[in-house]
Design a protein around this motif. Sequence first.
Motif, PDB file in Angstrom:
ATOM      1  N   UNK A  31       0.955  -1.230  -0.040  1.00 56.97           N
ATOM      2  CA  UNK A  31      -0.116   0.036  -0.101  1.00 56.97           C
ATOM      3  C   UNK A  31       0.970   1.263  -0.019  1.00 56.97           C
ATOM      4  N   UNK A  90       1.929   5.357  -1.199  1.00 54.71           N
ATOM      5  CA  UNK A  90       1.576   6.717  -0.903  1.00 54.71           C
ATOM      6  C   UNK A  90       2.598   7.551  -1.216  1.00 54.71           C
ATOM      7  N   UNK A 147       2.829   1.508   3.765  1.00 53.80           N
ATOM      8  CA  UNK A 147       1.853   1.012   4.775  1.00 53.80           C
ATOM      9  C   UNK A 147       2.246  -0.313   5.221  1.00 53.80           C
ATOM     10  N   UNK A 198       2.350  -4.015   6.316  1.00 50.94           N
ATOM     11  CA  UNK A 198       1.578  -5.031   5.647  1.00 50.94           C
ATOM     12  C   UNK A 198       0.957  -5.620   7.267  1.00 50.94           C
ATOM     13  N   UNK A 248       1.228  -4.695  10.618  1.00 51.12           N
ATOM     14  CA  UNK A 248       0.712  -3.687  11.335  1.00 51.12           C
ATOM     15  C   UNK A 248       0.397  -2.358  10.777  1.00 51.12           C
ATOM     16  N   UNK A 249      -0.855  -2.486  10.180  1.00 48.57           N
ATOM     17  CA  UNK A 249      -1.251  -1.419   9.235  1.00 48.57           C
ATOM     18  C   UNK A 249      -1.650  -0.039   9.727  1.00 48.57           C
ATOM     19  N   UNK A 250      -1.284   0.114  11.045  1.00 46.73           N
ATOM     20  CA  UNK A 250      -1.458   1.340  11.819  1.00 46.73           C
ATOM     21  C   UNK A 250      -0.102   2.204  11.471  1.00 46.73           C
ATOM     22  N   UNK A 251       1.065   1.416  10.902  1.00 44.83           N
ATOM     23  CA  UNK A 251       2.178   2.018  10.870  1.00 44.83           C
ATOM     24  C   UNK A 251       2.545   2.498   9.491  1.00 44.83           C
ATOM     25  N   UNK A 252       3.028   3.798   9.193  1.00 39.81           N
ATOM     26  CA  UNK A 252       3.591   4.280   7.819  1.00 39.81           C
ATOM     27  C   UNK A 252       5.152   4.044   7.977  1.00 39.81           C
ATOM     28  N   UNK A 307       8.337   6.070   5.965  1.00 39.31           N
ATOM     29  CA  UNK A 307       8.277   7.253   5.044  1.00 39.31           C
ATOM     30  C   UNK A 307       9.880   6.775   4.376  1.00 39.31           C
TER      31      UNK A 307
END
Lengths: 115, 114
Positions: free
Chosen positions: B32, B34, B94, B96, B98-102, B104
């Motif tokens: 995912x 961005x 994002x 995979x 723990x999709x609360x973490x981004x 960068x």
Amino acid sequence: DAGVTQSPTHLIKTRGQHVTLRCSPISGHKSVSWYQQVLGQGPQFIFQYYEKEERGRGNFPDRFSARQFPNYSSELNVNALLLGDSALYLCASSLSSRDRSYEQYFGPGTRLTVT
Amino acid sequence: AQSVAQPEDQVNVAEGNPLTVKCTYSVSGNPYLFWYVQYPNRGLQFLLKYITGDNLVKGSYGFEAEFNKSQTSFHLKKPSALVSDSALYFCAVRDIQDFNKFYFGSGTKLNVKP
């Protein structure tokens, strides 16, 4: 609609002090995340809160803590400040923490300088 | 662990020319991805995202990004650059599991010269 708001805009603290940063998410957003952006680097994930519960934590020491309130606003607290804590602290909100397709919307940040 | 890399610290392009800002990713599973832009003394602004579907994703301000699974890349593109596009661009992925973490990238400074 107002975007994500953060306060204060700038802050200067001395080593050893503690600091509280505040964030209000976009209306209707229930998830808030905190990031630290050191000059010249990308944002580093600190915490994510959803429905007042911590849902994610990055690799930061226990000096960093946060909480989310019933109105979904959030506070980030940093104790025993170090020079290395000087950074731009960004808050981001999103609709949900359960749908990985949701993007995050960022506030303008709080610039913290530790002397 | 998931990660993204932006191999160029800075990209210089003349106004009116096409621009590309590069991003490669490393994830275990479907990514995912961005793109965000940051103007001086401002927070990050969302540009576009790839979740699934078409490999060419269109976003804000005329930007688009091409997802390439075989090359594990997600390059940001614009057919004709504007001076006002000059800013710092960040690619993000994002987590995979723990999709609360981004996560960068380190950012790429885009300079568009008149």
